[in-house]
Motif scaffolding. Structure first.
Motif, PDB file in Angstrom:
ATOM      1  N   GLY A   1       2.250  12.501  -1.334  1.00 61.13           N
ATOM      2  CA  GLY A   1       3.323  13.268  -1.959  1.00 61.13           C
ATOM      3  C   GLY A   1       4.554  13.472  -1.093  1.00 61.13           C
ATOM      4  N   TRP A   2       4.511  13.048   0.149  1.00 61.78           N
ATOM      5  CA  TRP A   2       5.668  13.185   1.038  1.00 61.78           C
ATOM      6  C   TRP A   2       6.444  11.876   0.999  1.00 61.78           C
ATOM      7  CZ3 TRP A   2       4.720  16.179   6.181  1.00 61.78           C
ATOM      8  CH2 TRP A   2       4.112  17.404   5.906  1.00 61.78           C
ATOM      9  N   SER A   3       7.508  11.842   0.251  1.00 70.28           N
ATOM     10  CA  SER A   3       8.284  10.605   0.127  1.00 70.28           C
ATOM     11  C   SER A   3       9.431  10.525   1.132  1.00 70.28           C
ATOM     12  CB  SER A   3       8.837  10.489  -1.291  1.00 70.28           C
ATOM     13  OG  SER A   3       9.668  11.599  -1.569  1.00 70.28           O
ATOM     14  N   ASP A   4       9.735  11.620   1.797  1.00 70.67           N
ATOM     15  CA  ASP A   4      10.897  11.647   2.697  1.00 70.67           C
ATOM     16  C   ASP A   4      10.533  11.468   4.167  1.00 70.67           C
ATOM     17  OD1 ASP A   4       9.595  14.058   2.855  1.00 70.67           O
ATOM     18  OD2 ASP A   4      11.410  15.284   2.824  1.00 70.67           O
ATOM     19  N   ILE A   5       9.360  10.906   4.453  1.00 69.08           N
ATOM     20  CA  ILE A   5       8.983  10.698   5.854  1.00 69.08           C
ATOM     21  C   ILE A   5       9.571   9.389   6.367  1.00 69.08           C
ATOM     22  CG2 ILE A   5       6.872  12.054   5.715  1.00 69.08           C
ATOM     23  CD1 ILE A   5       5.310   9.429   5.619  1.00 69.08           C
ATOM     24  N   SER A   6       9.773   9.337   7.656  1.00 61.31           N
ATOM     25  CA  SER A   6      10.295   8.147   8.314  1.00 61.31           C
ATOM     26  C   SER A   6       9.263   7.688   9.352  1.00 61.31           C
ATOM     27  CB  SER A   6      11.619   8.474   8.996  1.00 61.31           C
ATOM     28  OG  SER A   6      12.035   7.413   9.796  1.00 61.31           O
ATOM     29  N   VAL A   7       8.838   6.421   9.231  1.00 57.85           N
ATOM     30  CA  VAL A   7       7.846   5.874  10.154  1.00 57.85           C
ATOM     31  C   VAL A   7       8.424   4.606  10.776  1.00 57.85           C
ATOM     32  CG1 VAL A   7       5.481   5.072  10.432  1.00 57.85           C
ATOM     33  CG2 VAL A   7       6.011   6.738   8.652  1.00 57.85           C
ATOM     34  N   PRO A   8       9.007   4.696  11.977  1.00 52.22           N
ATOM     35  CA  PRO A   8       9.497   3.480  12.640  1.00 52.22           C
ATOM     36  C   PRO A   8       8.326   2.623  13.107  1.00 52.22           C
ATOM     37  CG  PRO A   8       9.795   5.375  14.065  1.00 52.22           C
ATOM     38  CD  PRO A   8       9.260   5.896  12.767  1.00 52.22           C
ATOM     39  N   ASP A   9       8.600   1.353  13.357  1.00 51.21           N
ATOM     40  CA  ASP A   9       7.553   0.466  13.862  1.00 51.21           C
ATOM     41  C   ASP A   9       7.005   1.005  15.182  1.00 51.21           C
ATOM     42  OD1 ASP A   9       7.671  -1.314  11.764  1.00 51.21           O
ATOM     43  OD2 ASP A   9       9.114  -2.640  12.747  1.00 51.21           O
ATOM     44  N   PRO A  10       5.685   0.902  15.378  1.00 53.90           N
ATOM     45  CA  PRO A  10       5.114   1.359  16.652  1.00 53.90           C
ATOM     46  C   PRO A  10       5.713   0.597  17.831  1.00 53.90           C
ATOM     47  CG  PRO A  10       3.394   0.952  15.035  1.00 53.90           C
ATOM     48  CD  PRO A  10       4.665   0.435  14.451  1.00 53.90           C
ATOM     49  N   ALA A  11       5.949   1.302  18.909  1.00 60.11           N
ATOM     50  CA  ALA A  11       6.544   0.694  20.106  1.00 60.11           C
ATOM     51  C   ALA A  11       5.470   0.434  21.144  1.00 60.11           C
ATOM     52  CB  ALA A  11       7.602   1.630  20.681  1.00 60.11           C
ATOM     53  N   MET A  12       5.423  -0.783  21.644  1.00 57.90           N
ATOM     54  CA  MET A  12       4.449  -1.147  22.664  1.00 57.90           C
ATOM     55  C   MET A  12       5.158  -1.187  24.017  1.00 57.90           C
ATOM     56  SD  MET A  12       1.662  -4.198  22.549  1.00 57.90           S
ATOM     57  CE  MET A  12       0.978  -3.578  21.044  1.00 57.90           C
ATOM     58  N   ALA A  13       4.505  -0.642  25.027  1.00 54.12           N
ATOM     59  CA  ALA A  13       5.061  -0.630  26.388  1.00 54.12           C
ATOM     60  C   ALA A  13       3.928  -0.824  27.383  1.00 54.12           C
ATOM     61  CB  ALA A  13       5.767   0.687  26.664  1.00 54.12           C
ATOM     62  N   CYS A  14       4.250  -1.416  28.513  1.00 54.84           N
ATOM     63  CA  CYS A  14       3.274  -1.611  29.586  1.00 54.84           C
ATOM     64  C   CYS A  14       3.733  -0.827  30.801  1.00 54.84           C
ATOM     65  CB  CYS A  14       3.134  -3.093  29.916  1.00 54.84           C
ATOM     66  SG  CYS A  14       2.431  -4.045  28.551  1.00 54.84           S
ATOM     67  N   ARG A  15       2.813  -0.074  31.389  1.00 58.47           N
ATOM     68  CA  ARG A  15       3.137   0.758  32.544  1.00 58.47           C
ATOM     69  C   ARG A  15       2.081   0.612  33.617  1.00 58.47           C
ATOM     70  NH1 ARG A  15       4.753   4.708  28.576  1.00 58.47           N
ATOM     71  NH2 ARG A  15       2.771   5.774  28.775  1.00 58.47           N
ATOM     72  N   CYS A  16       2.521   0.795  34.847  1.00 53.72           N
ATOM     73  CA  CYS A  16       1.615   0.782  35.997  1.00 53.72           C
ATOM     74  C   CYS A  16       1.025   2.187  36.172  1.00 53.72           C
ATOM     75  CB  CYS A  16       2.376   0.383  37.262  1.00 53.72           C
ATOM     76  SG  CYS A  16       3.075  -1.280  37.163  1.00 53.72           S
ATOM     77  N   ASP A  17       0.074   2.311  37.065  1.00 51.32           N
ATOM     78  CA  ASP A  17      -0.562   3.595  37.330  1.00 51.32           C
ATOM     79  C   ASP A  17       0.426   4.627  37.881  1.00 51.32           C
ATOM     80  OD1 ASP A  17      -2.997   2.715  36.414  1.00 51.32           O
ATOM     81  OD2 ASP A  17      -3.711   2.125  38.408  1.00 51.32           O
ATOM     82  N   ASP A  18       1.476   4.163  38.567  1.00 55.69           N
ATOM     83  CA  ASP A  18       2.464   5.080  39.118  1.00 55.69           C
ATOM     84  C   ASP A  18       3.532   5.476  38.105  1.00 55.69           C
ATOM     85  OD1 ASP A  18       3.859   2.719  38.932  1.00 55.69           O
ATOM     86  OD2 ASP A  18       4.467   2.662  41.040  1.00 55.69           O
ATOM     87  N   GLY A  19       3.439   4.967  36.850  1.00 53.46           N
ATOM     88  CA  GLY A  19       4.378   5.327  35.793  1.00 53.46           C
ATOM     89  C   GLY A  19       5.517   4.359  35.605  1.00 53.46           C
ATOM     90  N   ALA A  20       5.628   3.357  36.450  1.00 52.63           N
ATOM     91  CA  ALA A  20       6.712   2.375  36.336  1.00 52.63           C
ATOM     92  C   ALA A  20       6.462   1.474  35.125  1.00 52.63           C
ATOM     93  CB  ALA A  20       6.800   1.536  37.603  1.00 52.63           C
ATOM     94  N   THR A  21       7.503   1.219  34.359  1.00 54.03           N
ATOM     95  CA  THR A  21       7.409   0.348  33.192  1.00 54.03           C
ATOM     96  C   THR A  21       7.636  -1.099  33.617  1.00 54.03           C
ATOM     97  OG1 THR A  21       8.271   2.120  31.813  1.00 54.03           O
ATOM     98  CG2 THR A  21       8.324  -0.079  30.879  1.00 54.03           C
TER      99      THR A  21
END
Length: 148
Positions: A78-98
């Motif tokens: 029943g919620w027609s006004d929602i916005s769902v962008p494509d899922p974003a994939m990212a790769c990160r190291c253990d220290d947080g660097a992308t």
């Protein structure tokens, strides 16, 4: 005449009605404002639950963005006004660097793949009085899951 003025000055009838007339608008503003805040919180929780449903689907099929979107929309009937962008994939190291998901390397170990799923919906207050105090905003549900 003086006796009538003395009697009227001592009369307390109507005082509580006057006090209520002064307090009623403030009380209505507080009640409607708390109703709208509660409604916004409830909708935010539903958006978070729908994003989690999309994440559950994404565990088995992370590349199927249509299926992830369908799982999210199935949790918000029943919620027609929602916005769902494509899922974003990212790769990160253990220290947080992308790093790049295609051939990226970390100083220590291998990069982990994350999938970010978002769903949002506009929200506005239900009454004009509460809308004057609470600005229109966008509610968001967000889940980030680690695939590997």
């Amino acid at each position: 005449m003086k006796a009538m003025r003395t009697r009227l000055a001592a009369c307390r009838r109507g005082v509580s009605l006057t006090e209520f007339a002064l307090i009623a608008p403030v009380l209505c503003l507080l009640v409607m404002g708390s109703f709208d805040v509660g409604n916004a919180i409830q909708q935010s929780l539903q958006l978070e639950a729908a994003a989690r449903a999309g994440a559950q689907y994404a565990f088995s099929r992370p590349a199927d963005s249509v299926g992830i979107t369908a799982a999210i929309r199935a949790n918000l009937p029943g919620w027609s006004d929602i916005s769902v962008p494509d899922p974003a994939m990212a790769c990160r190291c253990d220290d947080g660097a992308t790093v790049s998901c295609h051939g990226g390397a970390c100083a220590m170990g291998t990069p982990a793949t994350y999938l970010s799923i978002r769903v949002s919906r506009p929200f506005s207050a239900s009454t004009p009085l509460a809308a004057a105090v609470l600005p229109a905003q966008t509610l968001t549900g967000h889940v980030e899951l680690r695939l590997r």
